[in-house]
Design a protein around this motif. Structure first.
Motif, PDB file in Angstrom:
ATOM      1  N   SER A  67       0.831  -1.216   0.000  1.00 20.48           N
ATOM      2  CA  SER A  67       0.000   0.000   0.000  1.00 20.48           C
ATOM      3  C   SER A  67       0.856   1.253   0.000  1.00 20.48           C
ATOM      4  CB  SER A  67      -0.926   0.016   1.217  1.00 20.48           C
ATOM      5  OG  SER A  67      -1.917  -0.958   1.110  1.00 20.48           O
ATOM      6  N   GLU A  68       1.897   1.242   0.819  1.00 23.93           N
ATOM      7  CA  GLU A  68       2.786   2.408   0.912  1.00 23.93           C
ATOM      8  C   GLU A  68       3.524   2.635  -0.412  1.00 23.93           C
ATOM      9  OE1 GLU A  68       6.794   3.493   3.351  1.00 23.93           O
ATOM     10  OE2 GLU A  68       5.144   2.613   4.518  1.00 23.93           O
ATOM     11  N   LYS A  69       4.016   1.561  -0.990  1.00 21.33           N
ATOM     12  CA  LYS A  69       4.749   1.670  -2.248  1.00 21.33           C
ATOM     13  C   LYS A  69       3.840   2.174  -3.372  1.00 21.33           C
ATOM     14  CE  LYS A  69       8.584  -0.938  -4.102  1.00 21.33           C
ATOM     15  NZ  LYS A  69       9.265  -2.199  -4.231  1.00 21.33           N
ATOM     16  N   LEU A  70       2.637   1.635  -3.444  1.00 22.03           N
ATOM     17  CA  LEU A  70       1.684   2.056  -4.461  1.00 22.03           C
ATOM     18  C   LEU A  70       1.291   3.523  -4.276  1.00 22.03           C
ATOM     19  CD1 LEU A  70      -0.115   1.295  -6.876  1.00 22.03           C
ATOM     20  CD2 LEU A  70      -1.895   0.774  -5.208  1.00 22.03           C
ATOM     21  N   ASP A  71       1.086   3.934  -3.039  1.00 17.90           N
ATOM     22  CA  ASP A  71       0.735   5.325  -2.754  1.00 17.90           C
ATOM     23  C   ASP A  71       1.849   6.268  -3.210  1.00 17.90           C
ATOM     24  OD1 ASP A  71      -1.218   7.181  -1.417  1.00 17.90           O
ATOM     25  OD2 ASP A  71       0.545   7.614  -0.193  1.00 17.90           O
ATOM     26  N   THR A  72       3.094   5.882  -2.982  1.00 21.44           N
ATOM     27  CA  THR A  72       4.235   6.693  -3.414  1.00 21.44           C
ATOM     28  C   THR A  72       4.268   6.812  -4.939  1.00 21.44           C
ATOM     29  OG1 THR A  72       5.509   6.062  -1.468  1.00 21.44           O
ATOM     30  CG2 THR A  72       6.753   6.892  -3.359  1.00 21.44           C
ATOM     31  N   VAL A  73       4.029   5.701  -5.633  1.00 21.26           N
ATOM     32  CA  VAL A  73       4.022   5.714  -7.097  1.00 21.26           C
ATOM     33  C   VAL A  73       2.886   6.592  -7.617  1.00 21.26           C
ATOM     34  CG1 VAL A  73       3.583   4.283  -9.146  1.00 21.26           C
ATOM     35  CG2 VAL A  73       5.190   3.502  -7.386  1.00 21.26           C
ATOM     36  N   ALA A  74       1.691   6.412  -7.063  1.00 22.88           N
ATOM     37  CA  ALA A  74       0.527   7.182  -7.515  1.00 22.88           C
ATOM     38  C   ALA A  74       0.760   8.679  -7.332  1.00 22.88           C
ATOM     39  CB  ALA A  74      -0.716   6.735  -6.754  1.00 22.88           C
ATOM     40  N   ARG A  75       1.219   9.066  -6.172  1.00 23.54           N
ATOM     41  CA  ARG A  75       1.430  10.492  -5.895  1.00 23.54           C
ATOM     42  C   ARG A  75       2.573  11.071  -6.739  1.00 23.54           C
ATOM     43  NH1 ARG A  75      -1.318  12.279  -1.140  1.00 23.54           N
ATOM     44  NH2 ARG A  75      -2.361  10.564  -0.101  1.00 23.54           N
ATOM     45  N   SER A  76       3.562  10.240  -7.080  1.00 23.84           N
ATOM     46  CA  SER A  76       4.659  10.728  -7.920  1.00 23.84           C
ATOM     47  C   SER A  76       4.175  11.075  -9.326  1.00 23.84           C
ATOM     48  CB  SER A  76       5.790   9.692  -7.994  1.00 23.84           C
ATOM     49  OG  SER A  76       5.443   8.618  -8.853  1.00 23.84           O
ATOM     50  N   GLU A  77       3.038  10.526  -9.714  1.00 25.56           N
ATOM     51  CA  GLU A  77       2.457  10.828 -11.017  1.00 25.56           C
ATOM     52  C   GLU A  77       1.332  11.865 -10.917  1.00 25.56           C
ATOM     53  OE1 GLU A  77       1.496   7.603 -13.570  1.00 25.56           O
ATOM     54  OE2 GLU A  77       3.480   6.719 -13.398  1.00 25.56           O
ATOM     55  N   GLY A  78       1.248  12.537  -9.784  1.00 23.79           N
ATOM     56  CA  GLY A  78       0.272  13.610  -9.637  1.00 23.79           C
ATOM     57  C   GLY A  78      -1.091  13.185  -9.141  1.00 23.79           C
ATOM     58  N   PRO A 103     -10.633  14.008 -15.581  1.00 27.93           N
ATOM     59  CA  PRO A 103     -10.295  13.152 -14.437  1.00 27.93           C
ATOM     60  C   PRO A 103     -10.382  11.665 -14.789  1.00 27.93           C
ATOM     61  CG  PRO A 103     -12.538  13.957 -14.231  1.00 27.93           C
ATOM     62  CD  PRO A 103     -11.971  14.577 -15.472  1.00 27.93           C
ATOM     63  N   ASP A 104      -9.388  10.918 -14.354  1.00 29.71           N
ATOM     64  CA  ASP A 104      -9.413   9.462 -14.376  1.00 29.71           C
ATOM     65  C   ASP A 104      -9.414   9.018 -12.917  1.00 29.71           C
ATOM     66  OD1 ASP A 104      -9.249   9.467 -17.134  1.00 29.71           O
ATOM     67  OD2 ASP A 104      -7.148   8.879 -17.205  1.00 29.71           O
ATOM     68  N   TYR A 105     -10.145   7.948 -12.627  1.00 30.33           N
ATOM     69  CA  TYR A 105     -10.249   7.438 -11.258  1.00 30.33           C
ATOM     70  C   TYR A 105      -9.599   6.072 -11.184  1.00 30.33           C
ATOM     71  CZ  TYR A 105     -13.606  11.207 -11.028  1.00 30.33           C
ATOM     72  OH  TYR A 105     -14.195  12.445 -11.095  1.00 30.33           O
ATOM     73  N   ILE A 106      -8.744   5.889 -10.189  1.00 28.78           N
ATOM     74  CA  ILE A 106      -8.048   4.626 -10.002  1.00 28.78           C
ATOM     75  C   ILE A 106      -8.341   4.127  -8.589  1.00 28.78           C
ATOM     76  CG2 ILE A 106      -5.843   3.405 -10.091  1.00 28.78           C
ATOM     77  CD1 ILE A 106      -6.071   6.880 -11.543  1.00 28.78           C
ATOM     78  N   SER A 107      -9.146   3.075  -8.502  1.00 31.20           N
ATOM     79  CA  SER A 107      -9.482   2.480  -7.208  1.00 31.20           C
ATOM     80  C   SER A 107      -8.612   1.258  -6.995  1.00 31.20           C
ATOM     81  CB  SER A 107     -10.954   2.075  -7.172  1.00 31.20           C
ATOM     82  OG  SER A 107     -11.790   3.200  -7.288  1.00 31.20           O
ATOM     83  N   VAL A 108      -8.045   1.144  -5.804  1.00 28.05           N
ATOM     84  CA  VAL A 108      -7.181   0.008  -5.488  1.00 28.05           C
ATOM     85  C   VAL A 108      -7.606  -0.627  -4.163  1.00 28.05           C
ATOM     86  CG1 VAL A 108      -5.219   0.935  -6.760  1.00 28.05           C
ATOM     87  CG2 VAL A 108      -5.424   1.418  -4.354  1.00 28.05           C
ATOM     88  N   ARG A 109      -7.420  -1.928  -4.086  1.00 24.31           N
ATOM     89  CA  ARG A 109      -7.649  -2.680  -2.852  1.00 24.31           C
ATOM     90  C   ARG A 109      -6.445  -3.575  -2.662  1.00 24.31           C
ATOM     91  NH1 ARG A 109     -10.725  -3.011   1.391  1.00 24.31           N
ATOM     92  NH2 ARG A 109     -12.631  -2.547   0.287  1.00 24.31           N
ATOM     93  N   VAL A 110      -5.784  -3.441  -1.530  1.00 27.91           N
ATOM     94  CA  VAL A 110      -4.648  -4.292  -1.181  1.00 27.91           C
ATOM     95  C   VAL A 110      -5.113  -5.222  -0.072  1.00 27.91           C
ATOM     96  CG1 VAL A 110      -2.312  -4.354  -0.242  1.00 27.91           C
ATOM     97  CG2 VAL A 110      -2.961  -2.533  -1.837  1.00 27.91           C
ATOM     98  N   SER A 111      -4.900  -6.515  -0.269  1.00 25.21           N
ATOM     99  CA  SER A 111      -5.336  -7.489   0.729  1.00 25.21           C
ATOM    100  C   SER A 111      -4.285  -8.586   0.874  1.00 25.21           C
ATOM    101  CB  SER A 111      -6.690  -8.082   0.331  1.00 25.21           C
ATOM    102  OG  SER A 111      -6.643  -8.605  -0.971  1.00 25.21           O
ATOM    103  N   ARG A 141       2.228   0.549 -15.907  1.00 27.88           N
ATOM    104  CA  ARG A 141       3.377   1.366 -15.473  1.00 27.88           C
ATOM    105  C   ARG A 141       3.493   1.350 -13.948  1.00 27.88           C
ATOM    106  NH1 ARG A 141       1.802   5.528 -17.920  1.00 27.88           N
ATOM    107  NH2 ARG A 141       0.866   6.638 -16.166  1.00 27.88           N
ATOM    108  N   TRP A 142       2.373   1.505 -13.250  1.00 30.46           N
ATOM    109  CA  TRP A 142       2.396   1.476 -11.786  1.00 30.46           C
ATOM    110  C   TRP A 142       2.872   0.116 -11.289  1.00 30.46           C
ATOM    111  CZ3 TRP A 142      -2.399   4.331  -9.318  1.00 30.46           C
ATOM    112  CH2 TRP A 142      -2.384   5.678  -9.691  1.00 30.46           C
ATOM    113  N   LEU A 143       2.400  -0.957 -11.904  1.00 38.82           N
ATOM    114  CA  LEU A 143       2.828  -2.294 -11.486  1.00 38.82           C
ATOM    115  C   LEU A 143       4.327  -2.472 -11.680  1.00 38.82           C
ATOM    116  CD1 LEU A 143      -0.062  -4.540 -12.879  1.00 38.82           C
ATOM    117  CD2 LEU A 143       0.302  -3.784 -10.506  1.00 38.82           C
ATOM    118  N   LYS A 144       4.826  -1.983 -12.783  1.00 34.50           N
ATOM    119  CA  LYS A 144       6.262  -2.077 -13.051  1.00 34.50           C
ATOM    120  C   LYS A 144       7.061  -1.292 -12.008  1.00 34.50           C
ATOM    121  CE  LYS A 144       9.548  -1.869 -16.821  1.00 34.50           C
ATOM    122  NZ  LYS A 144       9.749  -1.537 -18.227  1.00 34.50           N
TER     123      LYS A 144
END
Length: 150
Positions: A67-78, A103-111, A141-144
């Motif tokens: 979750s932390e890593k994904l949040d960092t990637v998402a925010r780095s892209e604005g 606007p594009d919406y990206i919903s994520v669930r980490v489990s 790109r985010w997954l990579k």
């Protein structure tokens, strides 16, 4: 000539609306683990849902670390947070296109998934029908960037 002015005014009004239209979390903050895609082609979903484009990827990270890593990637892209939070493991981000600020919406669930974590992710555009592959490219790109190479 009058028709041209009306058309120009309508275009300007639409461009302004796209930039200031409110984003309602009750509509856009969905659970990508259970959501179904709409008929519009401007979306990309990785999940166990029957309408998904592929399965949710798993990572050899704890859910919190992912979750932390994904949040960092998402925010780095604005990306900005519309609802939820990375610490909750369910968050919806808003990313605006560079030219028109759509606007594009990206919903994520980490489990949790075995010894690691699973990421369900749903990226979609609010306006228009075609996204020219932008949502799929963003997810890949985010997954990579978080460690799942192609």
């Amino acid at each position: 000539m009058f028709v041209i002015y009306i058309l120009a005014a309508a275009i300007v009004a639409f461009v302004i609306y796209v930039r200031i239209a409110p984003s309602n979390p009750s509509i856009w903050h969905v659970d990508p683990a259970t959501v179904s895609k709409t008929a519009k082609p401007n979306q990309y979903l990785l999940s166990a849902a029957s309408s998904a484009d592929g399965p949710a990827p798993t990572f050899a990270l704890s859910p919190d670390a992912l979750s932390e890593k994904l949040d960092t990637v998402a925010r780095s892209e604005g990306a900005t947070v519309l609802a939820g939070s990375a610490t909750q493991g369910h968050v919806t981000y808003v990313v605006r296109t560079k030219t028109m600020a759509y606007p594009d919406y990206i919903s994520v669930r980490v489990s949790p998934e075995g010894e690691g974590a699973k990421l369900d992710i749903y990226s979609r555009s609010r306006f228009g029908r075609s996204d020219l592959g932008v949502n799929k490219a963003r997810v890949r790109r985010w997954l990579k960037k978080i460690g799942l190479g192609e």
